[in-house]
Scaffold this active site. Sequence first.
Site, PDB file in Angstrom:
ATOM      1  N   ARG A   1      14.391  -2.954  21.334  1.00  8.29           N
ATOM      2  CA  ARG A   1      14.759  -3.195  19.929  1.00  8.29           C
ATOM      3  C   ARG A   1      16.264  -3.050  19.810  1.00  8.29           C
ATOM      4  NH1 ARG A   1      10.063  -1.969  16.942  1.00  8.29           N
ATOM      5  NH2 ARG A   1       9.713  -3.948  15.979  1.00  8.29           N
TER       6      ARG A   1
ATOM      7  N   ASP B   1      12.544 -10.615  19.482  1.00  6.57           N
ATOM      8  CA  ASP B   1      11.679  -9.492  19.122  1.00  6.57           C
ATOM      9  C   ASP B   1      10.475  -9.959  18.302  1.00  6.57           C
ATOM     10  OD1 ASP B   1      10.530  -7.167  18.252  1.00  6.57           O
ATOM     11  OD2 ASP B   1      12.297  -6.407  17.203  1.00  6.57           O
TER      12      ASP B   1
ATOM     13  N   GLN C   1      17.345  -9.051  19.479  1.00  3.18           N
ATOM     14  CA  GLN C   1      16.747  -9.246  18.155  1.00  3.18           C
ATOM     15  C   GLN C   1      16.063 -10.617  17.989  1.00  3.18           C
ATOM     16  OE1 GLN C   1      19.660  -8.107  15.305  1.00  3.18           O
ATOM     17  NE2 GLN C   1      18.185  -6.942  14.120  1.00  3.18           N
TER      18      GLN C   1
ATOM     19  N   TYR D   1      13.219   4.750  16.033  1.00  2.56           N
ATOM     20  CA  TYR D   1      11.782   4.958  15.832  1.00  2.56           C
ATOM     21  C   TYR D   1      11.491   6.379  15.365  1.00  2.56           C
ATOM     22  CZ  TYR D   1      10.737   0.630  18.279  1.00  2.56           C
ATOM     23  OH  TYR D   1      10.651  -0.680  18.636  1.00  2.56           O
TER      24      TYR D   1
HETATM   25  P1  NAD Z   1       6.905   1.336  13.768  1.00  3.79           P
HETATM   26  O1  NAD Z   1       5.991   0.176  13.649  1.00  3.79           O
HETATM   27  O2  NAD Z   1       6.985   2.072  15.065  1.00  3.79           O
HETATM   28  O3  NAD Z   1       6.556   2.416  12.620  1.00  3.79           O
HETATM   29  C1  NAD Z   1       6.424   2.067  11.264  1.00  3.79           C
HETATM   30  C2  NAD Z   1       7.031   3.127  10.359  1.00  3.79           C
HETATM   31  O4  NAD Z   1       6.173   4.276  10.293  1.00  3.79           O
HETATM   32  C3  NAD Z   1       8.394   3.659  10.799  1.00  3.79           C
HETATM   33  O5  NAD Z   1       9.330   3.399   9.769  1.00  3.79           O
HETATM   34  C4  NAD Z   1       8.148   5.147  10.990  1.00  3.79           C
HETATM   35  O6  NAD Z   1       9.283   5.922  10.619  1.00  3.79           O
HETATM   36  C5  NAD Z   1       7.001   5.400  10.052  1.00  3.79           C
HETATM   37  N1  NAD Z   1       6.257   6.655  10.258  1.00  3.79           N
HETATM   38  C6  NAD Z   1       5.866   7.241  11.412  1.00  3.79           C
HETATM   39  N2  NAD Z   1       5.214   8.401  11.170  1.00  3.79           N
HETATM   40  C7  NAD Z   1       5.178   8.558   9.816  1.00  3.79           C
HETATM   41  C8  NAD Z   1       4.635   9.532   8.932  1.00  3.79           C
HETATM   42  N3  NAD Z   1       4.017  10.626   9.392  1.00  3.79           N
HETATM   43  N4  NAD Z   1       4.784   9.350   7.603  1.00  3.79           N
HETATM   44  C9  NAD Z   1       5.430   8.260   7.107  1.00  3.79           C
HETATM   45  N5  NAD Z   1       5.961   7.302   7.891  1.00  3.79           N
HETATM   46  C10 NAD Z   1       5.843   7.445   9.230  1.00  3.79           C
HETATM   47  O7  NAD Z   1       8.364   0.940  13.394  1.00  3.79           O
HETATM   48  P2  NAD Z   1       9.055  -0.459  13.225  1.00  3.79           P
HETATM   49  O8  NAD Z   1       8.595  -1.049  11.968  1.00  3.79           O
HETATM   50  O9  NAD Z   1       8.866  -1.262  14.442  1.00  3.79           O
HETATM   51  O10 NAD Z   1      10.592  -0.074  13.114  1.00  3.79           O
HETATM   52  C11 NAD Z   1      11.062   1.236  13.065  1.00  3.79           C
HETATM   53  C12 NAD Z   1      12.581   1.274  13.161  1.00  3.79           C
HETATM   54  O11 NAD Z   1      13.091   0.421  14.180  1.00  3.79           O
HETATM   55  C13 NAD Z   1      13.303   0.883  11.902  1.00  3.79           C
HETATM   56  O12 NAD Z   1      14.420   1.719  11.781  1.00  3.79           O
HETATM   57  C14 NAD Z   1      13.766  -0.520  12.170  1.00  3.79           C
HETATM   58  O13 NAD Z   1      14.883  -0.889  11.382  1.00  3.79           O
HETATM   59  C15 NAD Z   1      14.099  -0.410  13.617  1.00  3.79           C
HETATM   60  N6  NAD Z   1      14.073  -1.736  14.287  1.00  3.79           N
HETATM   61  C16 NAD Z   1      15.206  -2.160  14.905  1.00  3.79           C
HETATM   62  C17 NAD Z   1      15.225  -3.404  15.528  1.00  3.79           C
HETATM   63  C18 NAD Z   1      16.468  -3.910  16.218  1.00  3.79           C
HETATM   64  O14 NAD Z   1      17.478  -3.264  16.155  1.00  3.79           O
HETATM   65  N7  NAD Z   1      16.393  -5.039  16.870  1.00  3.79           N
HETATM   66  C19 NAD Z   1      14.085  -4.185  15.542  1.00  3.79           C
HETATM   67  C20 NAD Z   1      12.919  -3.703  14.906  1.00  3.79           C
HETATM   68  C21 NAD Z   1      12.940  -2.461  14.290  1.00  3.79           C
END
Ligand code: NAD
Length: 390
Positions: free
Chosen positions: A128, A136, A133, A235
């Site tokens: 990520r 992804d 990006q 994450y």
């Molecule tokens: P994910 O699918 O792993 O998780 C979904 C969400 O669940 C996350 O926001 C996490 O904080 C939340 N979560 C976990 N435990 C929890 C709890 N007990 N209570 C409430 N919420 C909880 O995550 P995702 O959607 O793939 O992305 C997470 C992070 O990665 C974000 O900051 C996103 O911006 C980042 N991201 C970056 C890139 C990149 O830079 N290319 C790409 C995708 C995502």
Amino acid sequence: MIIGVPKESFPGERRVALVPAVIPTLAKAKLEVVVEAGAGYEAGFRDSDYEAKGAKVLPERAAVFAAADVVVQVLCHGSNDRTGKADVPLYRKGQALIGFLRPFGNLETLQDIARAGVTSLSIELMPRTTRAQTMDALSSMATLCGYKAVLVCADLLPRMFPMLTTAAGTITPARALVIGAGVAGLQAIATARRLGAVTSAYDVRPAAKEQVESLGGRFVELPLEAKDAQDARGYARAQDDSFYQKQRELLGRVVAESDVVITAAVIPGKKSPVLVTKEMVASMAPGSVIVDVAAERGGNCELTRPGEKVVEHGVTIVGWFNLASAVPYNASQLYARNISAFLAHLIQEGKLRLDLEDEIVRETLATRDGEIVNPRVREFFKLPPAGAPA
Ligand code: NAD
């Protein structure tokens, strides 16, 4: 070099790995595309649309595998745990395979791919990072899941989402709560807001507050501090049981007041935390709806039955997998762009270049030269490092 696109075979899967629009871009990189007849039909693309863009349509699946130097799929053997195995006899030694392989699922499926001499790259393992990006696909699919989750709620809820003022009185807006404001959760917030619901959201990562508010959602502040809530890659980190216990207690009131709850709280590589207990479900008004986007990883709601829709205490709980496949046109469009960006990255001068110095290659490469080579996967399955004597 020939890129092969078989028709997806998982029952009910409607996506396709490449759409006609990306074929001219691939042609510029001297990549020819062969497509199994009917591969794009469920997503809204006819064979003639592929042909018009320069692809060759072959009637037989086996002929696609036989012709292709690189096979691209959405659900490969691994993530397709129903019919994926039928493709194994069609693999060719030296061929490459790109798609969702579910690398931490079943060791046997990866061994099947390795034994066939196929070089496989797992889309789930894409780093990520900013550089990766455009490739992804997990994020692309999560965006569609978040959108569809809200539409499923809107469809099943016995009330409307928006506020309406009519001659027969005022209709108050539905109240939606999103737990887990990652990629899927943020899209769910945006969609629920667009439909007119009063939308709140909670996430353990403090950085999520600003993102929720920028979409017009209310961030639910809980007097609870997660330890090192976020890792270096952005994450969430897993918390201990006492944290989750406290979180459930504090979220209880907000859940009880919501008509719709969308749970999308995931910890990479771990079972999803239970955040909505059966008591919390029972506290919701009859007719309320929960869509558990985390169902495939065990679910965030105690009463979710993965893959199913159930009614408990009058509340409909949806644990369907793969909601992105329910928006197959756009899901295929985004997936195809991710895949063609990945192909452009991997193929130079008509050859697959697997440079292990490159993080994108190193992290996604799953099998090569007859063995599972990915260090994270080997560690997960407690295999000795690749190349070490057994
Ligand atoms: P994910 O699918 O792993 O998780 C979904 C969400 O669940 C996350 O926001 C996490 O904080 C939340 N979560 C976990 N435990 C929890 C709890 N007990 N209570 C409430 N919420 C909880 O995550 P995702 O959607 O793939 O992305 C997470 C992070 O990665 C974000 O900051 C996103 O911006 C980042 N991201 C970056 C890139 C990149 O830079 N290319 C790409 C995708 C995502």
